[in-house]
Design a protein around this motif. Structure first.
Motif, PDB file in Angstrom:
ATOM      1  N   MET A 295      35.267  -4.119 107.449  1.00 13.36           N
ATOM      2  CA  MET A 295      34.906  -5.402 107.327  1.00 13.36           C
ATOM      3  C   MET A 295      33.522  -4.505 105.910  1.00 13.36           C
ATOM      4  SD  MET A 295      35.526  -8.245 107.457  1.00 13.36           S
ATOM      5  CE  MET A 295      37.578  -7.430 107.172  1.00 13.36           C
ATOM      6  N   ALA A 296      33.804  -4.861 105.101  1.00 13.25           N
ATOM      7  CA  ALA A 296      32.322  -4.429 103.560  1.00 13.25           C
ATOM      8  C   ALA A 296      31.216  -4.365 103.926  1.00 13.25           C
ATOM      9  CB  ALA A 296      33.470  -4.603 102.691  1.00 13.25           C
ATOM     10  N   ASP A 297      30.137  -3.034 103.871  1.00  8.19           N
ATOM     11  CA  ASP A 297      28.829  -4.002 104.405  1.00  8.19           C
ATOM     12  C   ASP A 297      28.157  -3.570 103.112  1.00  8.19           C
ATOM     13  OD1 ASP A 297      26.104  -3.819 105.235  1.00  8.19           O
ATOM     14  OD2 ASP A 297      26.513  -2.772 106.662  1.00  8.19           O
ATOM     15  N   PRO A 298      27.957  -4.502 102.239  1.00  5.36           N
ATOM     16  CA  PRO A 298      27.079  -4.094 100.943  1.00  5.36           C
ATOM     17  C   PRO A 298      25.694  -2.934 101.036  1.00  5.36           C
ATOM     18  CG  PRO A 298      27.226  -6.589 101.123  1.00  5.36           C
ATOM     19  CD  PRO A 298      27.603  -5.861 102.787  1.00  5.36           C
TER      20      PRO A 298
ATOM     21  N   LEU B 187      30.028  -7.587  95.638  1.00  2.00           N
ATOM     22  CA  LEU B 187      31.084  -6.325  95.525  1.00  2.00           C
ATOM     23  C   LEU B 187      32.277  -7.051  94.752  1.00  2.00           C
ATOM     24  CD1 LEU B 187      30.956  -4.990  99.165  1.00  2.00           C
ATOM     25  CD2 LEU B 187      29.687  -3.911  96.920  1.00  2.00           C
ATOM     26  N   GLY B 188      31.697  -8.322  95.493  1.00  2.00           N
ATOM     27  CA  GLY B 188      33.082  -8.429  94.925  1.00  2.00           C
ATOM     28  C   GLY B 188      34.689  -8.517  95.805  1.00  2.00           C
ATOM     29  N   TYR B 189      34.879  -8.098  97.102  1.00  2.00           N
ATOM     30  CA  TYR B 189      35.351  -8.198  98.291  1.00  2.00           C
ATOM     31  C   TYR B 189      34.561  -8.136  99.346  1.00  2.00           C
ATOM     32  CZ  TYR B 189      34.844  -3.072  97.873  1.00  2.00           C
ATOM     33  OH  TYR B 189      34.171  -1.970  97.860  1.00  2.00           O
ATOM     34  N   ASN B 190      35.214  -8.578 100.574  1.00  2.00           N
ATOM     35  CA  ASN B 190      34.424  -8.729 101.754  1.00  2.00           C
ATOM     36  C   ASN B 190      35.530  -7.522 102.465  1.00  2.00           C
ATOM     37  OD1 ASN B 190      35.543 -10.588 102.439  1.00  2.00           O
ATOM     38  ND2 ASN B 190      34.457 -12.084 102.424  1.00  2.00           N
ATOM     39  N   GLU B 191      36.669  -7.311 102.638  1.00  2.00           N
ATOM     40  CA  GLU B 191      37.558  -6.560 103.413  1.00  2.00           C
ATOM     41  C   GLU B 191      38.334  -5.425 102.990  1.00  2.00           C
ATOM     42  OE1 GLU B 191      41.445  -7.668 107.016  1.00  2.00           O
ATOM     43  OE2 GLU B 191      40.747  -9.331 104.723  1.00  2.00           O
ATOM     44  N   ILE B 192      38.382  -4.510 103.795  1.00  2.00           N
ATOM     45  CA  ILE B 192      39.284  -3.475 103.158  1.00  2.00           C
ATOM     46  C   ILE B 192      40.132  -2.871 104.235  1.00  2.00           C
ATOM     47  CG2 ILE B 192      38.817  -0.694 102.479  1.00  2.00           C
ATOM     48  CD1 ILE B 192      35.241  -1.317 102.905  1.00  2.00           C
ATOM     49  N   LEU B 193      41.522  -2.910 103.738  1.00  2.00           N
ATOM     50  CA  LEU B 193      42.532  -2.026 103.857  1.00  2.00           C
ATOM     51  C   LEU B 193      43.230  -1.657 103.984  1.00  2.00           C
ATOM     52  CD1 LEU B 193      43.808  -4.660 105.486  1.00  2.00           C
ATOM     53  CD2 LEU B 193      42.624  -5.676 103.761  1.00  2.00           C
ATOM     54  N   VAL B 194      42.900  -0.016 104.945  1.00  2.00           N
ATOM     55  CA  VAL B 194      43.167   1.477 105.039  1.00  2.00           C
ATOM     56  C   VAL B 194      44.007   1.781 105.831  1.00  2.00           C
ATOM     57  CG1 VAL B 194      41.605   3.160 105.942  1.00  2.00           C
ATOM     58  CG2 VAL B 194      40.650   1.158 104.997  1.00  2.00           C
ATOM     59  N   ASN B 195      44.880   2.823 105.379  1.00  2.00           N
ATOM     60  CA  ASN B 195      46.204   3.512 105.826  1.00  2.00           C
ATOM     61  C   ASN B 195      45.216   4.400 107.119  1.00  2.00           C
ATOM     62  OD1 ASN B 195      47.688   4.978 106.325  1.00  2.00           O
ATOM     63  ND2 ASN B 195      49.200   4.540 105.033  1.00  2.00           N
ATOM     64  N   PRO B 196      45.827   3.928 108.139  1.00  5.02           N
ATOM     65  CA  PRO B 196      45.395   4.572 109.456  1.00  5.02           C
ATOM     66  C   PRO B 196      46.158   6.243 109.561  1.00  5.02           C
ATOM     67  CG  PRO B 196      47.045   3.526 109.734  1.00  5.02           C
ATOM     68  CD  PRO B 196      46.364   2.672 109.230  1.00  5.02           C
ATOM     69  N   TYR B 197      46.900   7.091 108.257  1.00  8.67           N
ATOM     70  CA  TYR B 197      47.578   8.300 108.295  1.00  8.67           C
ATOM     71  C   TYR B 197      46.837   8.642 107.342  1.00  8.67           C
ATOM     72  CZ  TYR B 197      51.488   5.720 111.655  1.00  8.67           C
ATOM     73  OH  TYR B 197      52.264   5.205 112.075  1.00  8.67           O
ATOM     74  N   THR B 198      46.103   8.459 106.549  1.00  7.17           N
ATOM     75  CA  THR B 198      45.962   9.169 105.627  1.00  7.17           C
ATOM     76  C   THR B 198      44.343   8.859 104.893  1.00  7.17           C
ATOM     77  OG1 THR B 198      46.499   7.155 103.540  1.00  7.17           O
ATOM     78  CG2 THR B 198      48.010   9.201 103.777  1.00  7.17           C
ATOM     79  N   GLY B 199      43.736   7.549 105.808  1.00 10.18           N
ATOM     80  CA  GLY B 199      42.638   7.114 104.920  1.00 10.18           C
ATOM     81  C   GLY B 199      42.313   6.392 103.422  1.00 10.18           C
ATOM     82  N   ALA B 200      43.375   6.110 103.207  1.00 10.85           N
ATOM     83  CA  ALA B 200      43.593   5.674 101.927  1.00 10.85           C
ATOM     84  C   ALA B 200      43.313   4.259 101.743  1.00 10.85           C
ATOM     85  CB  ALA B 200      44.733   6.366 101.072  1.00 10.85           C
ATOM     86  N   VAL B 201      42.563   3.727 100.858  1.00  9.03           N
ATOM     87  CA  VAL B 201      42.307   2.389 100.619  1.00  9.03           C
ATOM     88  C   VAL B 201      43.691   1.823 100.522  1.00  9.03           C
ATOM     89  CG1 VAL B 201      40.740   0.794 100.242  1.00  9.03           C
ATOM     90  CG2 VAL B 201      39.360   2.786 100.877  1.00  9.03           C
ATOM     91  N   GLN B 202      44.627   0.787 101.215  1.00 12.55           N
ATOM     92  CA  GLN B 202      45.527   0.182 100.448  1.00 12.55           C
ATOM     93  C   GLN B 202      45.171  -1.085  99.638  1.00 12.55           C
ATOM     94  OE1 GLN B 202      48.637   1.606 103.468  1.00 12.55           O
ATOM     95  NE2 GLN B 202      48.954  -0.216 102.379  1.00 12.55           N
ATOM     96  N   GLY B 203      44.498  -1.703  99.875  1.00  9.34           N
ATOM     97  CA  GLY B 203      43.656  -2.565  98.800  1.00  9.34           C
ATOM     98  C   GLY B 203      42.416  -3.764  99.482  1.00  9.34           C
TER      99      GLY B 203
END
Length: 418
Positions: free
Chosen positions: A112-115, A127-143
């Motif tokens: 969850m995004a905490d502004p 922010l225009g968003y409140n959820e962040i989807l993250v790859n647990p292998y690399t830490g990359a933000v997928q969306g």
């Protein structure tokens, strides 16, 4: 001089007793008032019973995670590194106030995004968003996405369905109030509808038996009426469960809790912690220190309550109340794959401030958690999710057949034109 006064007759006050026709009218107009909302909520609920599967199907780019080339399928980042990488990727406008401790192979993690606070305005950044989807292998933000957004795009579809189901996609307060009122009316109407099926003659059971049956060989109108009445009786307990749990979700403090505390005891320590005068700008402890403090507090709590800890779920920092919330999966949990046993610790001292137990706590808490889990399909696996999907269709059918009964009777009362 003598005057006389005539004695005035006293008005006789009679107590009003509702007749059967009173309950017929109450059932009719309550049903019509809530029919649209029940149809929408029940149909969206049939989708939400399979929310996870539909999310992956519609938006695999957000929910499916692949390891880097040559990386093992179980070689996921440690939670501290992952949190730091996400925060660095999103820049200074966002703070990540969670450690995700139970990643699933092949799936992204949801943060969850905490502004952060805008120094120019003193208010949180938009922010225009409140959820962040993250790859647990690399830490990359997928969306990223805004779960409150009104959109039928594949990645937004299921959050939108949830908001329609919960609040008709209205803003939080008016939406919860609207659906809370609908839920209260639905709960009361469950009892009124059941009463109207009771026979007026004797013997009771033989007179009541036809109300539980559908005469398929009868005309269309009679079959419609029988479907409405019989399914309402056979499914009455489940209908009441959905109705009353909906009151809990929408009007917990206003109606559900005051009613239920007269019947069952509750522990409210999880919600009772008041907000601070000023939210904490930064965590008083480092994340490893907070994690260690939460583990110690949970171990002591589990020993006191006789709990078995299976795995950790997440650690969250609540700036507004100055607390850390630590969730694990324990022997008290209802769900098999998600931990919902929690404690609150003071963000400065690490002292225990509250707890949440899915079962094994005071009876009011356990009852509430059970009806909530049944409502959301979180227990009994796939068979129960299929069952509540069918119930969504039954609720739709009951609403439609009720409207048909009203429409036929309305037309019958109208004078015919020659």
């Amino acid at each position: 001089m003598v005057t006389t006064t005539e004695a005035r007759p006293r008005r006789a006050w009679k107590l009003w007793h509702p007749t059967r026709q009173t309950f017929v009218l109450l059932h009719r107009w309550t049903g019509l008032a809530i029919a649209f909302f029940l149809i929408v909520a029940s149909l969206t609920g049939t989708l939400l019973a399979f929310e996870d599967e539909i999310e992956v199907w519609l938006a695999p780019h957000l929910h499916v995670a692949q390891p880097a080339p040559g990386q093992a399928a179980d070689a996921m980042l440690d939670p501290y590194t992952m949190r730091e990488r996400v925060e660095q990727a999103l820049g200074p406008k966002v703070r990540i106030s969670q450690l995700m401790l139970h990643p699933q192979p092949g799936r992204t993690l949801s943060f969850m995004a905490d502004p952060a606070t805008d120094p120019a305005t003193g208010r949180p950044f938009k922010l225009g968003y409140n959820e962040i989807l993250v790859n647990p292998y690399t830490g990359a933000v997928q969306g990223v996405r805004d779960r409150e957004k009104i959109s039928l795009r594949p990645e937004d579809f299921m959050p939108f369905m949830f908001n329609v189901h919960h609040s008709m996609a209205l803003p939080r307060v008016p939406g919860a109030l609207l659906m809370g009122i609908v839920s209260v009316l639905w709960t009361l109407d469950c009892f009124v509808g059941a009463y109207l099926t009771w026979p007026r003659g004797r013997p009771f059971w033989s007179k009541w038996k036809p109300a539980w049956m559908v005469k398929w060989q009868a005309g269309v109108y009679r079959v419609n009426l029988d479907l409405h009445r019989a399914f309402g009786l056979w499914c009455w307990l489940i209908l009441l469960l959905f109705a009353w749990s909906s009151v809990m979700f929408n009007l917990r403090d206003q109606i559900y809790q005051p009613v239920m505390t007269r019947l069952l005891p509750f522990d409210n320590s999880w919600r009772a912690q008041p907000p601070l005068r000023e939210p904490l700008a930064a965590p008083p402890m480092s994340w490893p220190e907070a994690h260690a403090a939460a583990r110690r507090a949970m171990q002591a709590f589990a020993a006191e309550r006789g709990l078995r800890i299976d795995f950790e779920e997440r650690l969250s920092f609540d700036r507004r109340r100055g607390l850390y919330g630590y969730m694990v999966h324990s022997s008290a949990d209802l769900r098999s794959n998600v931990g919902n046993t929690g404690i609150l610790i003071d963000a400065r001292s690490g002292q225990l401030r509250g707890h949440w137990l899915p079962t094994g706590d005071l009876s009011g808490n356990s009852f509430s958690n059970w009806i909530g889990a049944l409502h959301m399909g979180h227990v009994f696996g796939l068979p129960w999710r299929i069952f509540i999907t069918c119930m969504g269709l039954v609720i739709t059918m009951l609403s439609v057949t009720g409207i048909v009964v009203w429409w036929k009777k309305r037309r019958a009362r109208q004078p015919r034109k020659h």
